[in-house]
Design a protein around this motif. Structure first.
Motif, PDB file in Angstrom:
ATOM      1  N   VAL A  99       0.843  -1.194   0.000  1.00  0.00           N
ATOM      2  CA  VAL A  99       0.000   0.000   0.000  1.00  0.00           C
ATOM      3  C   VAL A  99       0.879   1.245   0.000  1.00  0.00           C
ATOM      4  CG1 VAL A  99      -1.952  -1.127   1.164  1.00  0.00           C
ATOM      5  CG2 VAL A  99      -0.215   0.026   2.522  1.00  0.00           C
ATOM      6  N   ASP A 100       0.300   2.336  -0.454  1.00  0.00           N
ATOM      7  CA  ASP A 100       0.962   3.628  -0.415  1.00  0.00           C
ATOM      8  C   ASP A 100       0.797   4.166   1.003  1.00  0.00           C
ATOM      9  OD1 ASP A 100       1.612   6.338  -0.526  1.00  0.00           O
ATOM     10  OD2 ASP A 100       0.781   6.589  -2.534  1.00  0.00           O
ATOM     11  N   ALA A 101       1.903   4.353   1.701  1.00  0.00           N
ATOM     12  CA  ALA A 101       1.853   4.790   3.096  1.00  0.00           C
ATOM     13  C   ALA A 101       1.217   6.165   3.254  1.00  0.00           C
ATOM     14  CB  ALA A 101       3.264   4.801   3.686  1.00  0.00           C
ATOM     15  N   ASP A 102       1.261   6.975   2.199  1.00  0.00           N
ATOM     16  CA  ASP A 102       0.721   8.334   2.282  1.00  0.00           C
ATOM     17  C   ASP A 102      -0.727   8.435   1.829  1.00  0.00           C
ATOM     18  OD1 ASP A 102       3.206   9.275   3.182  1.00  0.00           O
ATOM     19  OD2 ASP A 102       3.923   9.457   1.114  1.00  0.00           O
ATOM     20  N   ASP A 103      -1.311   7.326   1.390  1.00  0.00           N
ATOM     21  CA  ASP A 103      -2.682   7.326   0.878  1.00  0.00           C
ATOM     22  C   ASP A 103      -3.627   6.955   2.020  1.00  0.00           C
ATOM     23  OD1 ASP A 103      -5.116   6.928  -0.377  1.00  0.00           O
ATOM     24  OD2 ASP A 103      -4.324   5.602  -1.926  1.00  0.00           O
ATOM     25  N   ALA A 104      -4.407   7.928   2.473  1.00  0.00           N
ATOM     26  CA  ALA A 104      -5.319   7.703   3.601  1.00  0.00           C
ATOM     27  C   ALA A 104      -6.336   6.604   3.304  1.00  0.00           C
ATOM     28  CB  ALA A 104      -6.043   8.991   3.963  1.00  0.00           C
ATOM     29  N   ALA A 105      -6.680   6.424   2.029  1.00  0.00           N
ATOM     30  CA  ALA A 105      -7.655   5.396   1.658  1.00  0.00           C
ATOM     31  C   ALA A 105      -7.030   3.997   1.650  1.00  0.00           C
ATOM     32  CB  ALA A 105      -8.241   5.698   0.278  1.00  0.00           C
ATOM     33  N   GLY A 106      -5.705   3.927   1.757  1.00  0.00           N
ATOM     34  CA  GLY A 106      -5.050   2.625   1.791  1.00  0.00           C
ATOM     35  C   GLY A 106      -5.116   1.887   0.477  1.00  0.00           C
ATOM     36  N   ARG A 107      -4.989   2.601  -0.649  1.00  0.00           N
ATOM     37  CA  ARG A 107      -5.057   1.989  -1.971  1.00  0.00           C
ATOM     38  C   ARG A 107      -4.063   0.844  -2.085  1.00  0.00           C
ATOM     39  NH1 ARG A 107      -3.028   3.850  -7.609  1.00  0.00           N
ATOM     40  NH2 ARG A 107      -1.575   5.054  -6.346  1.00  0.00           N
ATOM     41  N   VAL A 108      -4.536  -0.296  -2.537  1.00  0.00           N
ATOM     42  CA  VAL A 108      -3.692  -1.479  -2.711  1.00  0.00           C
ATOM     43  C   VAL A 108      -2.952  -1.349  -4.036  1.00  0.00           C
ATOM     44  CG1 VAL A 108      -3.684  -3.981  -3.010  1.00  0.00           C
ATOM     45  CG2 VAL A 108      -5.169  -2.947  -1.294  1.00  0.00           C
ATOM     46  N   LEU A 109      -1.628  -1.386  -3.964  1.00  0.00           N
ATOM     47  CA  LEU A 109      -0.782  -1.289  -5.152  1.00  0.00           C
ATOM     48  C   LEU A 109      -0.458  -2.660  -5.715  1.00  0.00           C
ATOM     49  CD1 LEU A 109       1.707   1.346  -3.720  1.00  0.00           C
ATOM     50  CD2 LEU A 109      -0.412   1.754  -4.994  1.00  0.00           C
ATOM     51  N   GLY A 110      -0.510  -3.665  -4.870  1.00  0.00           N
ATOM     52  CA  GLY A 110      -0.218  -5.040  -5.268  1.00  0.00           C
ATOM     53  C   GLY A 110      -0.384  -5.952  -4.074  1.00  0.00           C
ATOM     54  N   PHE A 111      -0.319  -7.252  -4.348  1.00  0.00           N
ATOM     55  CA  PHE A 111      -0.421  -8.222  -3.254  1.00  0.00           C
ATOM     56  C   PHE A 111       0.119  -9.568  -3.698  1.00  0.00           C
ATOM     57  CE2 PHE A 111      -4.205  -9.391  -5.560  1.00  0.00           C
ATOM     58  CZ  PHE A 111      -4.461 -10.718  -5.249  1.00  0.00           C
ATOM     59  N   TYR A 112       0.382 -10.415  -2.707  1.00  0.00           N
ATOM     60  CA  TYR A 112       0.754 -11.801  -2.994  1.00  0.00           C
ATOM     61  C   TYR A 112       0.169 -12.706  -1.933  1.00  0.00           C
ATOM     62  CZ  TYR A 112       4.406 -12.104   0.638  1.00  0.00           C
ATOM     63  OH  TYR A 112       5.087 -12.142   1.837  1.00  0.00           O
ATOM     64  N   SER A 113       0.128 -13.992  -2.281  1.00  0.00           N
ATOM     65  CA  SER A 113      -0.335 -15.016  -1.351  1.00  0.00           C
ATOM     66  C   SER A 113       0.669 -16.161  -1.356  1.00  0.00           C
ATOM     67  CB  SER A 113      -1.708 -15.523  -1.780  1.00  0.00           C
ATOM     68  OG  SER A 113      -2.082 -16.635  -0.991  1.00  0.00           O
ATOM     69  N   LEU A 114       1.157 -16.500  -0.188  1.00  0.00           N
ATOM     70  CA  LEU A 114       2.093 -17.606  -0.021  1.00  0.00           C
ATOM     71  C   LEU A 114       1.387 -18.752   0.687  1.00  0.00           C
ATOM     72  CD1 LEU A 114       4.983 -18.815  -0.058  1.00  0.00           C
ATOM     73  CD2 LEU A 114       5.357 -17.656   2.138  1.00  0.00           C
ATOM     74  N   ILE A 115       1.382 -19.896   0.056  1.00  0.00           N
ATOM     75  CA  ILE A 115       0.836 -21.107   0.672  1.00  0.00           C
ATOM     76  C   ILE A 115       2.032 -21.919   1.163  1.00  0.00           C
ATOM     77  CG2 ILE A 115      -0.420 -23.258   0.235  1.00  0.00           C
ATOM     78  CD1 ILE A 115      -2.102 -21.681  -1.794  1.00  0.00           C
ATOM     79  N   LEU A 116       1.958 -22.402   2.395  1.00  0.00           N
ATOM     80  CA  LEU A 116       3.094 -23.117   2.978  1.00  0.00           C
ATOM     81  C   LEU A 116       3.132 -24.599   2.631  1.00  0.00           C
ATOM     82  CD1 LEU A 116       3.267 -21.466   6.516  1.00  0.00           C
ATOM     83  CD2 LEU A 116       4.468 -20.827   4.406  1.00  0.00           C
ATOM     84  N   VAL A 117       1.969 -25.233   2.514  1.00  0.00           N
ATOM     85  CA  VAL A 117       1.932 -26.677   2.254  1.00  0.00           C
ATOM     86  C   VAL A 117       0.978 -26.967   1.109  1.00  0.00           C
ATOM     87  CG1 VAL A 117       1.477 -28.952   3.247  1.00  0.00           C
ATOM     88  CG2 VAL A 117       2.417 -27.141   4.691  1.00  0.00           C
TER      89      VAL A 117
END
Length: 160
Positions: A62-80
């Motif tokens: 997220v953009d630390a300066d964006d009060a709305a918390g706009r998501v810039l990207g994401f990932y998901s890690l599965i362990l098993v």
């Protein structure tokens, strides 16, 4: 509120996703230009649900300066078994190092979980990106119609 496992680079913060992020993540996936044309069927109706976010290790940039918390990207890690299940960067934010930051964070999480490698089955147009951030090719995953109508590159991150 910051969630543990946070890292920063400039104005970008990576934090653990929470259930209320699910709609934003779904919009990011469904709106990705990488899934236009022949790949559109893959994300039509796709949903990142609150249950998925709560069950898996999902992290958002997220953009630390964006009060709305706009998501810039994401990932998901599965362990098993160890797998990078999802990794998306918003179309307008690509080429700014966010994907690389997410991969670095994922490797750190994998290392902390005691993993020595993480598999990724890539969307064909994303293979070059994964190679550029250190993933090594291991093979090809065959098409599985109707869900996935094309072969996909399989790669692996070695965690050191």
């Amino acid at each position: 509120m910051q969630v543990p496992s946070t890292s920063t680079r400039g104005e970008i913060v990576i934090r653990r996703a929470v259930a209320r992020d699910a709609k934003r993540l779904t919009r990011l996936v469904r709106g990705s230009r990488a899934y236009e044309g022949q790949y559109a069927a893959m994300v039509t109706g796709y949903r990142v649900g609150p249950d998925y976010v709560e069950t898996h290790r999902v992290f958002v940039a997220v953009d630390a300066d964006d009060a709305a918390g706009r998501v810039l990207g994401f990932y998901s890690l599965i362990l098993v078994p160890p797998e990078l299940d999802l990794l998306f960067v918003a179309d307008g934010m690509q080429g700014r190092g966010i994907g690389q930051l997410l991969v670095e964070h994922m490797k750190s999480e994998a290392r902390a979980a005691g993993l020595d490698r993480v598999r990724v089955v890539s969307h064909p147009p994303a293979e070059g990106f994964y190679r550029s951030v250190g993933a090594l090719p291991t093979g090809t995953v065959s098409a599985n119609p109707p869900a996935v109508a094309w072969d996909r590159p399989e790669l692996e991150f070695l965690i050191q």
